[in-house]
Design an enzyme around this catalytic site. Structure first.
Site, mmCIF file in Angstrom:
data_model
loop_
_atom_site.group_PDB
_atom_site.id
_atom_site.type_symbol
_atom_site.label_atom_id
_atom_site.label_comp_id
_atom_site.label_asym_id
_atom_site.label_seq_id
_atom_site.Cartn_x
_atom_site.Cartn_y
_atom_site.Cartn_z
ATOM 1 C CD1 TRP A 324 -7.035 5.824 -1.307
ATOM 2 C CD2 TRP A 324 -5.804 4.276 -1.410
ATOM 3 N NE1 TRP A 324 -6.990 5.199 -2.526
ATOM 4 C CE2 TRP A 324 -5.939 4.419 -2.702
ATOM 5 C CE3 TRP A 324 -4.737 3.026 -0.997
ATOM 6 C CZ2 TRP A 324 -5.449 3.395 -3.596
ATOM 7 C CZ3 TRP A 324 -4.346 2.265 -1.914
ATOM 8 C CH2 TRP A 324 -4.621 2.525 -3.314
ATOM 9 C CG HIS A 325 -3.799 0.579 1.834
ATOM 10 N ND1 HIS A 325 -3.117 1.925 2.068
ATOM 11 C CD2 HIS A 325 -3.067 0.024 0.916
ATOM 12 C CE1 HIS A 325 -1.971 2.044 1.276
ATOM 13 N NE2 HIS A 325 -2.008 0.793 0.532
ATOM 14 N N GLY A 326 -8.216 0.536 3.466
ATOM 15 C CA GLY A 326 -9.220 -0.296 3.721
ATOM 16 C C GLY A 326 -10.003 0.294 4.690
ATOM 17 C CG PHE A 463 -6.583 -1.944 -1.091
ATOM 18 C CD1 PHE A 463 -7.409 -2.578 -0.012
ATOM 19 C CD2 PHE A 463 -5.314 -2.525 -1.047
ATOM 20 C CE1 PHE A 463 -6.658 -3.598 0.880
ATOM 21 C CE2 PHE A 463 -4.745 -3.432 -0.412
ATOM 22 C CZ PHE A 463 -5.319 -3.773 0.774
#
Lengths: 463, 339
Positions: A324-326, A463
């Site tokens: 989800w963060h990248g 993000f």
């Protein structure tokens, strides 16, 4: 539009005044605040507004359709369709280039061409945040925690500019009730709002950007140029930087919302005070943790199916948190690392008795080590950074101001909460005129520390 | 189904100890803060507007900035606050003549051609002896990132001192953030590099002043001439009378047709600007590498693998593109230096 910029300084006072002027008239206020939020978002690229409007429309359609049927199979199908569309948008805009590049590399090694066109797609700011909020809304309607909102209420909830681009991720049941009736103009938490904005500016502009420029960015850019003392300090420095950057943004978002009459959920609670991975995730990015717990970990089975299934669920959840963060392997590994930490903690349970200070010390350093993965630009960059920890040498980037910035950031979280709360209450009780003047002084002093290249974007904007 | 218990602490602002005020207090406090900031730093608004890309946002900020600038000018507070907080500013103070001295260039005088205008390779002369590379300066705008780190990562372990000095958001055609004539002089004074890599131009296209004071918009031949003169002034500074070698990188064609037009003129101006010192200033043309024929592309084949080389903005190189460019630059450096 970034919060600590001239553009926002022009935008916000006008919106604040307009908002309270129209507040007694919800039929005017709701379109006004939605339009203001779209202007805020459109400053980053007006085409992004189309996507935001699209996400709003199809999730609202799903919520309304859910309310019209009692057939559970049909309800599940509606939710699944909405989630597929939401995650599909996220996949296209956030992950397409990454996955297509990985596939192209694999195909090239067996002598085949790229299976899909290799394209770069602009990442709409905040897409990860508002798609999650949209999903949480549809799921809350499905679970009958809330009734479907009107389209305009849902549009306000999703686009409300203080939380639009980097959270906190607000559950619909936390926000929509606040839209049910106009906010009371006689009871505004002005002191809390202004002091949070000032605190956020100090964290972001004075501490986070300073540490980035003087320590973290140079070392992570070329770890080969530095030896163990600087590498070690850069790891601690990044821990301080990312906390100040993200919690600074959150403080500003919560403060701005308070001035507009709205409360947003808490997002941080002294995360570097944590004495375990589980404790850390109850203190760091709390709004994401809640979402992931309620809408991913528990639906997967949570901890109801025995130890092995719990470990599986923890690992799936944390790998997805990483992703989800990248779209990069470093984030996937960072999520996996935290998953392993949670599983290990769960497996050890209460069998290992360690004093509190030692649990804190171990947790803190494990979290800091994880941040190296998070910050590294690639796996190669991570290995270069970590391998330099074994190269002795003299510090070149240690300065009193750098050490003080790290010590203050981490040290404040370790202090007893009560005296700090008392101080906070005292500040927040000051007359708004005093706080307004104080805010101006903070902005002027923080502004003086900004280089000619301006304020860098918040880390979590990516993000 | 009952709603689950939440630990969102939504009630944290309901503490009885918290003092509440009216909405008008909130508005008054925010406007008071804005007023104080206008009094002590009213110039910043106009400056911020001038740094923005053209569009409605810029128009609004400039419209607000003009009166705030006038207010700040009429009150001596701004200067006092600026002096009092100057010690906090991380920027290096720049001095010396800016571009204005060279902006026009078209004086009608015919400059003398020197031997430095000829690259030995093009006239069949003996190759120059390779010098030891002691210090490399990598500079420019955001285009020079992460190229600077890629070069540093390769050269630092080999004993070369690498100074990374990118200046994000700057341009040769705009002096709002930094004047590159002054900056290049300061960089040379501070570090005396014996090689300089410069990659700049992504933000260019701003109007510049002609010698007669007229504002010339991009991208006429006159604009290109002013730009080339600025490039020439910087290249002359960086080459330090022949003591250093300069590697000036042209812009790979960007995706946006309007920006592509600017980059074409910038690249042409670079070639003209550095022409007097072909032996000391090498132009590394990135167009054939990344965008053959000036046609934009996101990806290309590197070592047999189709690879994305551009960032999603369609302007900058991504990590893979930058690594490829770093290898090209290193090959050029090895042509002149040993390390």
């Amino acid at each position: 539009m970034l919060f600590p910029t001239i553009q926002f300084a022009i935008f916000f006072p006008l919106v604040l005044a307009g908002s309270w002027l129209l507040m007694p008239h919800p039929r005017a206020w709701k379109p006004f605040i939605t339009a203001a939020s779209y202007v805020f978002y459109g400053a980053a690229g007006w085409t992004f507004c189309i996507l935001l409007a699209g996400v709003t429309l199809w999730n609202q359609l799903a919520a309304v359709a859910l309310a019209r049927t009692e057939n559970e199979r049909r309800r599940s199908l509606i939710v699944a369709t909405a989630i597929v569309l939401d995650l599909g948008a996220l996949a296209v805009f956030k992950y397409y280039s990454f996955f297509v590049q990985q596939w192209a590399s694999v195909f090239a090694h067996v002598g085949l061409g790229a299976p899909l066109p290799l394209l770069t797609i602009a990442l709409p700011v905040g897409i990860s945040f508002y798609t999650f909020q949209a999903i949480s809304y549809v799921i809350d309607v499905k679970r009958r925690h809330i009734a479907p909102a009107s389209l305009i209420d849902f549009a306000v909830y999703l686009s409300f500019f203080p939380h639009l681009v980097a959270g906190p991720i607000v559950r619909s049941r936390e926000f929509l009730p606040q839209l049910a009736k106009p906010r009371d103009p006689r009871h505004v938490a002005v002191g809390s709002g202004l002091s949070l904005i000032a605190l956020g500016i100090i964290k972001k502009v004075v501490i986070s950007d300073f540490l980035a420029a003087k320590l973290v960015d140079p070392v992570f850019a070329v770890p080969q140029a530095y030896k163990a003392p600087d590498i070690l300090l850069a790891a601690y420095g990044y821990a301080a930087q990312i906390y100040c950057d993200f919690s600074g943004y959150t403080d500003m978002a919560i403060g701005l919302a308070l001035l507009l009459g709205f409360v947003l959920p808490q997002n941080f609670r002294s995360p570097y005070r944590a004495t375990g991975f589980r404790d850390f995730w109850r203190r760091w990015h709390m709004s994401l943790s809640r979402f992931i717990r309620d809408d991913l970990f528990i639906p997967l089975g949570g901890s109801r199916g025995g130890a092995l299934l719990t470990y599986r669920n923890l690992m799936i959840t944390m790998v997805l948190v990483g992703l989800w963060h990248g779209a990069a392997w470093t984030f996937v590994l960072w999520g996996t690392y935290h998953g392993i930490g949670l599983v290990a903690e769960h497996a050890i349970g209460g069998r290992l008795k360690l004093p509190g200070w030692l649990r804190w010390l171990v947790t803190f350093h494990l979290v800091v080590f994880g941040w190296i993965l998070f910050r590294a630009t690639s796996l190669q960059n991570f290995w270069e950074f970590v391998s330099r920890l074994g190269v002795p040498g003299v510090p070149t980037l240690w300065s009193a101001t750098v050490l003080a910035a790290i010590a203050v950031t981490i040290g404040f979280q370790l202090l007893p909460a009560l005296p700090l709360q008392r101080l906070q209450f005292r500040i927040e009780r000051l007359h708004p005129a005093v706080l307004g003047a104080g805010l101006a002084v903070v902005i002027a002093l923080a502004g003086a520390t900004v280089s000619s290249q301006g304020v860098p974007p918040f880390i979590y904007f990516r993000f | 189904m009952p709603a689950p218990r939440d630990d969102n602490l939504m009630e944290r602002f309901d503490e009885p100890a918290l003092r509440r005020f009216g909405a008008r207090h909130a508005i008054a406090a925010v406007f008071l803060a804005a007023l104080i900031l206008i009094l002590i730093d009213g110039h910043s608004v106009l400056k911020a507007g001038e740094e923005m890309n053209p569009g409605p946002g810029r128009t609004i900020v400039e419209a607000v900035g003009r009166p705030t600038s006038l207010i700040a000018e009429s009150i001596p507070l701004a200067g006092v606050v600026h002096d009092a907080t100057a010690f906090l500013n991380p920027d290096v103070a720049l001095s010396g003549p800016g571009f204005d001295a060279a902006a026009g260039g078209a004086t009608g005088e015919v400059g003398e051609v020197t031997p430095a205008a000829f690259n030995p390779a093009t006239i069949g002369g003996p190759p120059q002896a390779k010098r030891r590379l002691g210090e490399l300066l990598v500079t420019g705008d955001s285009m020079s990132e992460p190229l600077d780190s890629d070069l540093a990562g390769d050269l630092i372990p080999k004993g070369v001192r690498v100074v990374q000095d990118p200046h994000i958001g700057t341009g040769i055609s705009t002096t709002f953030i930094v004047n590159w004539a002054q900056l290049s002089a300061a960089q040379v004074r501070a570090d005396h590099p014996n090689a300089v890599v410069i990659f700049i131009g992504a933000n260019d296209g701003f109007p510049m002043n002609a010698p007669d004071g007229r504002s010339v918009s991009c991208c006429s031949a006159q604009w290109a001439a002013i730009y080339a003169n600025r490039v020439r002034q910087m290249a002359n500074t960086y080459r330090q009378g022949g003591a250093a070698h300069v590697y000036w990188l042209t812009l790979p064609t960007p995706r946006d047709p309007a920006r592509a037009r600017i980059s074409r003129v910038v690249n042409a101006a670079i070639a003209v600007g550095v022409a007097p010192w072909a032996a000391q200033v090498s132009v590394i043309n990135t167009v054939p590498i990344f965008t053959p024929g000036g046609v934009y592309r996101d990806a290309m084949t590197i070592d047999g693998v189709p690879t994305i080389v551009r960032q999603s903005d369609g302007i900058h190189l991504n990590d893979a593109g930058s690594e490829l460019l770093a290898q090209v630059v290193l090959a050029a450096i090895r042509h002149n230096f040993k390390y």
